[in-house]
Design an enzyme around this catalytic site. Structure first.
Site, PDB file in Angstrom:
ATOM      1  N   CYS A 194      13.580  11.223   6.445  1.00  0.00           N
ATOM      2  CA  CYS A 194      13.378  10.718   7.819  1.00  0.00           C
ATOM      3  C   CYS A 194      14.558  11.045   8.713  1.00  0.00           C
ATOM      4  CB  CYS A 194      13.102   9.230   7.809  1.00  0.00           C
ATOM      5  SG  CYS A 194      14.401   8.268   7.050  1.00  0.00           S
TER       6      CYS A 194
ATOM      7  N   GLY B  34       6.849   5.172   8.173  1.00  0.00           N
ATOM      8  CA  GLY B  34       5.890   6.276   8.243  1.00  0.00           C
ATOM      9  C   GLY B  34       5.918   6.904   9.624  1.00  0.00           C
ATOM     10  N   SER B  35       4.790   7.458  10.010  1.00  0.00           N
ATOM     11  CA  SER B  35       4.749   8.246  11.248  1.00  0.00           C
ATOM     12  C   SER B  35       4.482   7.371  12.480  1.00  0.00           C
ATOM     13  CB  SER B  35       3.636   9.289  11.123  1.00  0.00           C
ATOM     14  OG  SER B  35       2.402   8.623  10.989  1.00  0.00           O
TER      15      SER B  35
ATOM     16  N   GLU C  38       8.516  16.169  15.260  1.00  0.00           N
ATOM     17  CA  GLU C  38       9.004  16.119  13.889  1.00  0.00           C
ATOM     18  C   GLU C  38       8.166  17.043  13.006  1.00  0.00           C
ATOM     19  OE1 GLU C  38       8.167  12.528  11.637  1.00  0.00           O
ATOM     20  OE2 GLU C  38      10.233  12.559  10.912  1.00  0.00           O
TER      21      GLU C  38
ATOM     22  N   GLU D 108       9.680   1.604  10.854  1.00  0.00           N
ATOM     23  CA  GLU D 108      10.704   2.648  10.644  1.00  0.00           C
ATOM     24  C   GLU D 108       9.953   3.963  10.751  1.00  0.00           C
ATOM     25  OE1 GLU D 108      13.910   2.000   9.905  1.00  0.00           O
ATOM     26  OE2 GLU D 108      13.656  -0.155   9.668  1.00  0.00           O
TER      27      GLU D 108
ATOM     28  N   LYS E 291       0.849  -1.195   0.000  1.00  0.00           N
ATOM     29  CA  LYS E 291       0.000   0.000   0.000  1.00  0.00           C
ATOM     30  C   LYS E 291       0.877   1.235   0.000  1.00  0.00           C
ATOM     31  CE  LYS E 291      -1.876   3.056   2.307  1.00  0.00           C
ATOM     32  NZ  LYS E 291      -2.028   4.099   1.313  1.00  0.00           N
TER      33      LYS E 291
ATOM     34  N   GLY F 147       2.273   3.857  13.144  1.00  0.00           N
ATOM     35  CA  GLY F 147       3.011   2.684  13.623  1.00  0.00           C
ATOM     36  C   GLY F 147       2.358   2.072  14.855  1.00  0.00           C
TER      37      GLY F 147
HETATM   38  P1  NAD Z   1       2.082   8.306   7.509  1.00  0.00           P
HETATM   39  O1  NAD Z   1       2.342   7.485   8.728  1.00  0.00           O
HETATM   40  O2  NAD Z   1       1.013   9.304   7.546  1.00  0.00           O
HETATM   41  O3  NAD Z   1       1.758   7.338   6.292  1.00  0.00           O
HETATM   42  C1  NAD Z   1       2.584   6.270   5.948  1.00  0.00           C
HETATM   43  C2  NAD Z   1       1.751   5.208   5.265  1.00  0.00           C
HETATM   44  O4  NAD Z   1       0.830   4.687   6.200  1.00  0.00           O
HETATM   45  C3  NAD Z   1       0.940   5.731   4.087  1.00  0.00           C
HETATM   46  O5  NAD Z   1       0.939   4.769   3.072  1.00  0.00           O
HETATM   47  C4  NAD Z   1      -0.440   5.867   4.692  1.00  0.00           C
HETATM   48  O6  NAD Z   1      -1.474   5.745   3.750  1.00  0.00           O
HETATM   49  C5  NAD Z   1      -0.463   4.684   5.642  1.00  0.00           C
HETATM   50  N1  NAD Z   1      -1.471   4.768   6.707  1.00  0.00           N
HETATM   51  C6  NAD Z   1      -2.059   5.880   7.221  1.00  0.00           C
HETATM   52  N2  NAD Z   1      -2.963   5.522   8.167  1.00  0.00           N
HETATM   53  C7  NAD Z   1      -2.926   4.168   8.263  1.00  0.00           C
HETATM   54  C8  NAD Z   1      -3.609   3.206   9.058  1.00  0.00           C
HETATM   55  N3  NAD Z   1      -4.540   3.549   9.956  1.00  0.00           N
HETATM   56  N4  NAD Z   1      -3.305   1.913   8.887  1.00  0.00           N
HETATM   57  C9  NAD Z   1      -2.364   1.526   8.004  1.00  0.00           C
HETATM   58  N5  NAD Z   1      -1.706   2.385   7.202  1.00  0.00           N
HETATM   59  C10 NAD Z   1      -1.972   3.695   7.329  1.00  0.00           C
HETATM   60  O7  NAD Z   1       3.490   8.925   7.112  1.00  0.00           O
HETATM   61  P2  NAD Z   1       3.806   9.899   5.872  1.00  0.00           P
HETATM   62  O8  NAD Z   1       3.243  11.228   6.176  1.00  0.00           O
HETATM   63  O9  NAD Z   1       3.454   9.228   4.595  1.00  0.00           O
HETATM   64  O10 NAD Z   1       5.399   9.939   5.938  1.00  0.00           O
HETATM   65  C11 NAD Z   1       6.090  10.764   6.783  1.00  0.00           C
HETATM   66  C12 NAD Z   1       6.565   9.991   7.994  1.00  0.00           C
HETATM   67  O11 NAD Z   1       7.362   8.882   7.605  1.00  0.00           O
HETATM   68  C13 NAD Z   1       7.464  10.832   8.866  1.00  0.00           C
HETATM   69  O12 NAD Z   1       7.159  10.600  10.211  1.00  0.00           O
HETATM   70  C14 NAD Z   1       8.861  10.298   8.545  1.00  0.00           C
HETATM   71  O13 NAD Z   1       9.832  10.503   9.515  1.00  0.00           O
HETATM   72  C15 NAD Z   1       8.579   8.853   8.348  1.00  0.00           C
HETATM   73  N6  NAD Z   1       9.668   8.221   7.595  1.00  0.00           N
HETATM   74  C16 NAD Z   1      10.527   7.373   8.264  1.00  0.00           C
HETATM   75  C17 NAD Z   1      11.588   6.774   7.599  1.00  0.00           C
HETATM   76  C18 NAD Z   1      12.537   5.820   8.306  1.00  0.00           C
HETATM   77  O14 NAD Z   1      13.279   5.100   7.639  1.00  0.00           O
HETATM   78  N7  NAD Z   1      12.558   5.784   9.619  1.00  0.00           N
HETATM   79  C19 NAD Z   1      11.775   7.035   6.240  1.00  0.00           C
HETATM   80  C20 NAD Z   1      10.893   7.925   5.603  1.00  0.00           C
HETATM   81  C21 NAD Z   1       9.839   8.499   6.287  1.00  0.00           C
END
Ligand code: NAD
Length: 494
Positions: A300, A242-243, A398, A265, A189, A247
């Site tokens: 990130c 993601g965030s 962040e 991550e 996804k 997570g």
């Molecule tokens: P996000 O958590 O909003 O979304 C990430 C993914 O999760 C998207 O595909 C989103 O559609 C999905 N998602 C959202 N709600 C969900 C749910 N309830 N259940 C399952 N999936 C769901 O993050 P973002 O805004 O896309 O990305 C930015 C974040 O990602 C920042 O916090 C950044 O630090 C982090 N990030 C971390 C790394 C790393 O390696 N640690 C790398 C890149 C980005």
């Protein structure tokens, strides 16, 4: 050298609506609903994509489950999977510029960085894991005579891959490469605002010979499709970037369903610590600025907290301001651009509100404005905020944008306390000429990676992962296989 004529042509190419890929077939949403795909370059609709329903997610999971259980992929010799994956990597590389431009139109990263960090890095990653998979052995345990303890490594099953929008191909490949090489099947996804390139490389995977059902893509919203994946009883593992809040939600849903393993991550608030004895202050200024402002801070591991020893604080900030004011912000498809677009209107608003909050709290703001509003695109000045206290929201939360919080410190102990004083633990850097101090700092800072006299260097052979609330598990390197290969033992009485 980037081919600017080709880029000009590709930037105008129509983008067909994106559909799911389920069991080898392109499919609209079960209720035909779509979402607009807005380009951050001009705020206009680039195309549409399927707005996945929970039942679309379940159909993709069922396809992946069937493909895993009948062994159409896991039953191939590792060398056979390798051959197909290498072909896939070649196809991605052959389409690199097309993928890079499509990705930039979708998520706003500057083209020079996008080309290297997205299709080219994804191809290299898939190759790395393809090349590795036929060199992984099981073990014979040193048990008593008359017994044989065998340790097999077998694929875990169906892997749910959920990724963010900042580097969709690079981060996607860090997970798809080892997951598929190991013989698992996948439901991916992508993020709502960066789905197009991942969807495109799924077609290339089919073309390379990855069997239908092995690699499925469901488009749409996290709260719908992501929930379906995390609550599924048929998904064995979720790998997520993601965030933090999402997570956390994935872990809750794993606990509510089948206790699937969840590897995270997450975000960071990474400290970049400059001591007065840094070997080259001009280099430290340049690298620190790039470490927060390239890709408009949507990285990130961005060094978003700059800790500067008090005696060089003012001079350092002055140089940093001079450097960042010269950075070229704007059209990410112009190869001269150093910082492209903010991914979405929502993210831009969030960045600006962090700056506003700091300003109204009495902090000094350099930059902080939206740029090029007349284009309709989402652009923002590289922003430096000084006088920040370690407890300020800007030093704790962040932003994920081009906003740098500058905090002065006096002693090494104080720098360590500030560096470790957040919930995060993703990356850090230390600038010093003193080798002993560098090693003390590496040991004392709680982060997945500590850079010394640089920021952000990396290689596929080096693992990336966070501690504390920046996550668990690692992407990259051979260690990544641990998430996708289970240990199974056989105990034989001879
Ligand atoms: P996000 O958590 O909003 O979304 C990430 C993914 O999760 C998207 O595909 C989103 O559609 C999905 N998602 C959202 N709600 C969900 C749910 N309830 N259940 C399952 N999936 C769901 O993050 P973002 O805004 O896309 O990305 C930015 C974040 O990602 C920042 O916090 C950044 O630090 C982090 N990030 C971390 C790394 C790393 O390696 N640690 C790398 C890149 C980005």
């Amino acid at each position: 050298m980037l081919d600017t004529d080709k880029i000009t042509k590709l930037r105008k190419a129509p983008v067909p609506p994106a559909l799911h890929l389920i069991d080898g077939k392109a499919r609209a949403a079960s209720d035909d609903a779509t979402l607009p795909v807005i380009s951050p370059l001009d705020g206009r609709e680039l195309t549409t994509m399927a707005r996945g329903t929970a039942s679309d997610g379940e159909a993709a999971i069922a396809a992946a489950r069937a493909a895993f259980d009948d062994g159409r992929w896991s039953g191939l010799a590792p060398s056979a999977r390798k051959k197909i994956l290498l072909k896939w990597a070649d196809l991605i590389e052959a389409h690199a510029l097309e993928l890079a431009v499509l990705g930039v139109r979708n998520n706003g990263t500057e083209i020079g960085m996008a080309l290297k960090a997205e299709p080219l890095s994804a191809a290299a990653t898939i190759r790395y894991y393809a090349e590795a998979i036929d060199k992984i052995y099981g073990e014979i345990a040193p048990t008593a005579p008359g017994t044989l303890g065998l340790v097999h490594r077998e694929p875990v099953g169906v892997v749910g891959v959920i990724v963010p929008w900042n580097f969709p191909l690079m981060i996607g490949a860090w997970k798809l490469g080892p997951a598929l090489a190991a013989g698992n099947t996948v439901v991916l996804k992508p993020a709502e605002t960066a789905s197009l390139t991942l969807r495109r490389i799924a077609d290339l995977a089919l073309e390379a010979g990855i069997p239908a059902g092995v690699f499925n893509v469901v488009l749409g919203e996290g709260a719908v499709v992501g929930e379906a994946i995390s609550l599924s009883m048929a998904v064995d593992v979720i790998v997520f970037t993601g965030s933090g809040p999402v997570g956390r939600r994935l872990m809750e849903n794993a606990a509510k369903s089948n206790l699937k393993r969840v590897y995270l991550e997450l975000g960071g608030k990474s400290p970049n610590i400059v001591f007065a004895d840094a070997p080259d202050l001009d280099e430290a200024v340049k690298v620190s600025a790039n470490g927060i402002f390239r890709n408009s801070g949507q990285v990130c591991i961005a060094g978003s907290r700059l800790l500067v020893q008090r005696e060089i604080h003012d001079a350092f900030v002055q140089k940093l301001q001079a450097f960042s004011e010269k950075m070229v912000v704007g059209d990410p498809l112009d190869p001269a651009t150093q910082a492209g677009a903010i991914n979405s209107a929502r993210q831009l608003e969030q960045n600006l509100s962090f700056v506003e909050q700091a300003r109204s709290g009495g902090r000094q703001v350099i930059g902080g404005q939206r740029l090029l509003e007349e284009t309709g695109g989402y652009f923002m000045q590289p922003t430096i905020v000084t006088g920040v206290e370690a407890s300020d929201p800007l030093a704790q939360r962040e932003v994920f944008g081009p906003v740098l919080a500058v905090i002065p410190f006096d002693t090494e102990a104080e720098a360590i306390a500030i560096a470790n004083g957040t919930d995060y633990g993703l990356a850090a850097a230390v600038w010093t000429r003193d080798l002993s101090r560098a090693h003390r700092m590496i040991a004392a800072i709680r982060a997945g990676v500590v850079h010394v006299n640089t920021y952000g260097g990396s290689d596929l052979s080096v693992p990336l992962g966070g501690v504390k609330q920046s996550g668990n598990g690692h992407d990259k390197s051979l260690h990544a296989f641990d998430k996708y290969l289970d240990l199974k033992t056989a105990w034989i009485k001879l």
